[in-house]
Design a protein around this motif. Structure first.
Motif, mmCIF file in Angstrom:
data_model
loop_
_atom_site.group_PDB
_atom_site.id
_atom_site.type_symbol
_atom_site.label_atom_id
_atom_site.label_comp_id
_atom_site.label_asym_id
_atom_site.label_seq_id
_atom_site.Cartn_x
_atom_site.Cartn_y
_atom_site.Cartn_z
ATOM 1 N N CYS A 118 0.441 69.446 -83.505
ATOM 2 C CA CYS A 118 0.341 70.280 -83.789
ATOM 3 C C CYS A 118 0.810 71.462 -84.954
ATOM 4 O O CYS A 118 0.267 72.482 -85.513
ATOM 5 C CB CYS A 118 1.336 70.826 -82.033
ATOM 6 N N ASN A 119 1.911 70.709 -85.624
ATOM 7 C CA ASN A 119 2.374 71.226 -86.884
ATOM 8 C C ASN A 119 1.764 70.903 -88.069
ATOM 9 O O ASN A 119 0.974 71.546 -88.700
ATOM 10 C CB ASN A 119 3.635 70.881 -86.779
ATOM 11 N N ILE A 120 0.831 69.670 -87.275
ATOM 12 C CA ILE A 120 -0.246 69.274 -89.211
ATOM 13 C C ILE A 120 -0.949 70.335 -88.726
ATOM 14 O O ILE A 120 -2.246 70.560 -89.719
ATOM 15 C CB ILE A 120 -0.835 67.593 -88.379
ATOM 16 N N PHE A 121 -2.179 70.173 -87.646
ATOM 17 C CA PHE A 121 -3.395 71.545 -87.542
ATOM 18 C C PHE A 121 -2.759 73.181 -88.108
ATOM 19 O O PHE A 121 -3.052 73.005 -88.160
ATOM 20 C CB PHE A 121 -3.036 71.295 -86.022
ATOM 21 N N SER A 122 -1.332 73.595 -87.856
ATOM 22 C CA SER A 122 -0.902 74.818 -88.134
ATOM 23 C C SER A 122 -1.311 74.826 -89.941
ATOM 24 O O SER A 122 -1.228 75.234 -90.070
ATOM 25 C CB SER A 122 0.132 75.378 -87.455
ATOM 26 N N PHE A 158 5.585 63.080 -88.202
ATOM 27 C CA PHE A 158 5.829 62.183 -86.823
ATOM 28 C C PHE A 158 8.206 62.227 -86.692
ATOM 29 O O PHE A 158 8.343 61.822 -85.376
ATOM 30 C CB PHE A 158 5.141 60.925 -87.281
ATOM 31 N N LEU A 159 7.949 61.714 -87.882
ATOM 32 C CA LEU A 159 9.416 60.775 -87.328
ATOM 33 C C LEU A 159 10.982 62.345 -87.988
ATOM 34 O O LEU A 159 11.787 62.164 -87.611
ATOM 35 C CB LEU A 159 9.882 60.020 -88.938
ATOM 36 N N ALA A 160 11.064 62.957 -88.855
ATOM 37 C CA ALA A 160 11.914 63.803 -89.150
ATOM 38 C C ALA A 160 11.552 65.309 -87.912
ATOM 39 O O ALA A 160 12.700 65.933 -88.248
ATOM 40 C CB ALA A 160 11.508 64.383 -90.645
ATOM 41 N N VAL A 161 10.828 66.018 -87.736
ATOM 42 C CA VAL A 161 10.626 66.472 -87.078
ATOM 43 C C VAL A 161 10.017 66.281 -85.670
ATOM 44 O O VAL A 161 11.539 66.653 -84.407
ATOM 45 C CB VAL A 161 9.355 68.062 -87.483
ATOM 46 N N ALA A 162 9.156 65.887 -85.615
ATOM 47 C CA ALA A 162 8.295 66.208 -83.938
ATOM 48 C C ALA A 162 9.412 64.413 -82.732
ATOM 49 O O ALA A 162 10.401 65.385 -82.346
ATOM 50 C CB ALA A 162 7.210 65.217 -83.869
ATOM 51 N N LEU A 163 9.871 63.489 -83.208
ATOM 52 C CA LEU A 163 10.530 63.001 -82.420
ATOM 53 C C LEU A 163 12.129 63.163 -82.278
ATOM 54 O O LEU A 163 12.549 63.141 -80.982
ATOM 55 C CB LEU A 163 10.547 61.697 -83.024
ATOM 56 N N ASP A 195 8.765 85.644 -86.229
ATOM 57 C CA ASP A 195 7.311 84.815 -85.631
ATOM 58 C C ASP A 195 7.981 83.155 -85.145
ATOM 59 O O ASP A 195 7.290 82.155 -84.493
ATOM 60 C CB ASP A 195 6.444 84.172 -86.873
ATOM 61 N N ARG A 196 8.753 82.733 -85.230
ATOM 62 C CA ARG A 196 9.619 81.195 -85.306
ATOM 63 C C ARG A 196 9.738 81.055 -83.741
ATOM 64 O O ARG A 196 9.915 80.247 -83.367
ATOM 65 C CB ARG A 196 11.203 81.259 -85.723
ATOM 66 N N LEU A 197 10.157 82.630 -83.325
ATOM 67 C CA LEU A 197 9.984 82.248 -81.706
ATOM 68 C C LEU A 197 8.864 82.141 -80.463
ATOM 69 O O LEU A 197 9.522 81.212 -79.509
ATOM 70 C CB LEU A 197 11.178 83.525 -81.585
ATOM 71 N N ALA A 198 8.333 82.116 -81.263
ATOM 72 C CA ALA A 198 6.173 81.619 -80.689
ATOM 73 C C ALA A 198 6.148 79.890 -80.689
ATOM 74 O O ALA A 198 5.343 80.238 -79.620
ATOM 75 C CB ALA A 198 5.308 81.878 -81.872
ATOM 76 N N VAL A 199 7.842 79.792 -80.935
ATOM 77 C CA VAL A 199 7.526 78.209 -80.741
ATOM 78 C C VAL A 199 7.613 77.959 -79.195
ATOM 79 O O VAL A 199 7.152 76.883 -78.599
ATOM 80 C CB VAL A 199 7.700 77.317 -81.458
ATOM 81 N N PHE A 200 8.491 78.751 -78.879
ATOM 82 C CA PHE A 200 8.879 78.942 -77.205
ATOM 83 C C PHE A 200 7.361 78.257 -75.980
ATOM 84 O O PHE A 200 7.898 77.587 -75.257
ATOM 85 C CB PHE A 200 9.294 79.869 -76.640
ATOM 86 N N PHE A 201 6.125 78.710 -76.514
ATOM 87 C CA PHE A 201 4.913 78.753 -75.683
ATOM 88 C C PHE A 201 4.311 77.149 -75.788
ATOM 89 O O PHE A 201 4.274 76.626 -75.074
ATOM 90 C CB PHE A 201 4.075 79.506 -75.779
ATOM 91 N N LEU A 225 -5.295 63.552 -77.089
ATOM 92 C CA LEU A 225 -6.780 64.277 -76.936
ATOM 93 C C LEU A 225 -7.142 64.929 -76.148
ATOM 94 O O LEU A 225 -7.760 65.707 -76.831
ATOM 95 C CB LEU A 225 -7.646 62.686 -77.436
ATOM 96 N N LEU A 226 -6.830 65.041 -74.844
ATOM 97 C CA LEU A 226 -7.206 65.410 -73.924
ATOM 98 C C LEU A 226 -6.759 67.566 -74.320
ATOM 99 O O LEU A 226 -7.540 68.662 -74.653
ATOM 100 C CB LEU A 226 -6.816 65.382 -72.456
ATOM 101 N N LEU A 227 -5.251 67.561 -74.514
ATOM 102 C CA LEU A 227 -4.278 68.231 -74.929
ATOM 103 C C LEU A 227 -5.686 68.986 -76.118
ATOM 104 O O LEU A 227 -5.675 70.986 -76.273
ATOM 105 C CB LEU A 227 -3.600 67.711 -74.612
ATOM 106 N N ALA A 228 -5.213 68.390 -77.265
ATOM 107 C CA ALA A 228 -6.034 68.656 -78.057
ATOM 108 C C ALA A 228 -7.744 69.304 -78.977
ATOM 109 O O ALA A 228 -7.615 70.606 -78.733
ATOM 110 C CB ALA A 228 -6.247 68.063 -79.526
ATOM 111 N N ALA A 229 -8.092 68.836 -78.125
ATOM 112 C CA ALA A 229 -9.471 69.208 -77.441
ATOM 113 C C ALA A 229 -8.980 70.380 -76.621
ATOM 114 O O ALA A 229 -10.363 71.424 -77.092
ATOM 115 C CB ALA A 229 -10.639 68.178 -76.744
ATOM 116 N N ILE A 230 -8.962 71.079 -75.897
ATOM 117 C CA ILE A 230 -8.382 72.073 -75.494
ATOM 118 C C ILE A 230 -7.626 73.014 -75.455
ATOM 119 O O ILE A 230 -7.655 74.145 -75.476
ATOM 120 C CB ILE A 230 -7.617 71.634 -73.882
ATOM 121 N N ILE A 231 -6.665 73.015 -76.621
ATOM 122 C CA ILE A 231 -5.544 73.552 -77.491
ATOM 123 C C ILE A 231 -5.960 74.203 -78.623
ATOM 124 O O ILE A 231 -6.222 75.491 -78.721
ATOM 125 C CB ILE A 231 -4.517 72.817 -76.670
ATOM 126 N N PHE A 232 -6.423 73.440 -79.799
ATOM 127 C CA PHE A 232 -6.870 73.469 -80.433
ATOM 128 C C PHE A 232 -8.548 74.858 -81.178
ATOM 129 O O PHE A 232 -8.011 75.488 -81.447
ATOM 130 C CB PHE A 232 -7.330 71.617 -81.314
#
Length: 266
Positions: free
Chosen positions: A251-255, A163-168, A220-226, A123-130
């Protein structure tokens, strides 16, 4: 063949027990698992072989199932290298998930505590970054039209997939296995907002970005480095990958929500 999982290395003190997002006291852990002879070559070779494998799967698997195949490949490699070992190895790689992935009886209090702490970090990071990300998205794509909230066609499939097929799978391999092993070879040397970071977070993030580019050849895919640097920071700051898994998925859902809301996708 993939190499055997790392053997525990001996230290006089037991390691902390990383859970879903934060350090938790571990019951009587006699040794902390780390490489017996830290060397960056082995994890880099594993990363190369895994990248080749998942890239091939992304092109050879049926289009509708390619993402799932890639996720399963990351999980299979991580299981072979880490998760089939004992709880000490699993904890050292930040893959306990509050004890869910340890071969021990589940401690519900520990699970709930770690989940709560992980949620606070997210929640903290989402509030700062989103908010700045939203502004940057509009500026980069020169969006003029108003945002219209549009739901997912299949919310359960979309959300569970992120969540299950990408992030985890990605966090388990890149932050759980790869960053941990590279940190063992190249000791962290920078203190960044309470986290000890080293070359491992940069190299693992670069490999993460290259893998995304190879599966979908677009600059554009290289931007995931950040964002990967943020996920790596979370791994180092909390001692586990749980908070990173949740934040990565959000992050993926928000994008995806922004893309739908501005008419870039359906």
């Amino acid at each position: 063949m993939l190499p055997d999982p790392p053997a525990p290395f001996e230290t006089p003190e037991p390691p902390p027990a990383p859970g879903l997002g934060a350090e938790s006291p571990a019951p009587a852990a006699p040794a902390a698992p780390v490489p017996e002879a830290p060397n960056a070559r082995r994890p880099l070779l594993v990363a190369l072989a895994t990248t080749i494998l998942v890239t091939a799967l992304s092109y050879l698997a049926p289009k509708d199932h390619a993402g799932t195949a890639v996720g399963l490949a990351f999980l299979a490699v991580t299981w072979w290298l880490v998760l089939r070992a004992d709880e000490h190895v699993i904890r050292a790689h930040g893959l306990s998930l509050g004890g869910l992935l340890e071969p021990l009886p589940l401690d519900r209090r520990r699970l709930l505590r770690d989940a709560a702490v992980a949620s606070l970090w997210v929640l903290l990071l989402a509030a700062i970054i989103f908010p700045p990300f939203w502004i940057g998205f509009k500026l980069f794509w020169r969006v003029k039209m108003p945002f219209v909230l549009r739901g997912f066609a299949s919310p359960w499939n979309e959300i569970s997939g992120h969540f299950l097929a990408v992030a985890l799978p990605e966090e388990a391999f890149f932050r759980g296995y790869l960053q941990t092993r590279l940190d063992a070879a190249w000791a962290p040397r920078w203190r960044v907002f309470g986290a000890d970071l080293g070359p491992g977070v940069v190299v693992s993030s670069a490999i993460f970005a290259i893998g995304h580019f190879l599966t979908v050849p677009s600059v554009d895919r290289l931007a995931v480095f950040f964002p990967s640097l943020v996920f790596g920071w979370l791994r180092a700051r909390t001692g586990g990958v749980g908070a990173g898994v949740v934040f990565h998925a959000l992050c993926n859902i928000f994008s995806a929500t922004l893309q739908r809301g501005y008419g870039f996708s359906r």
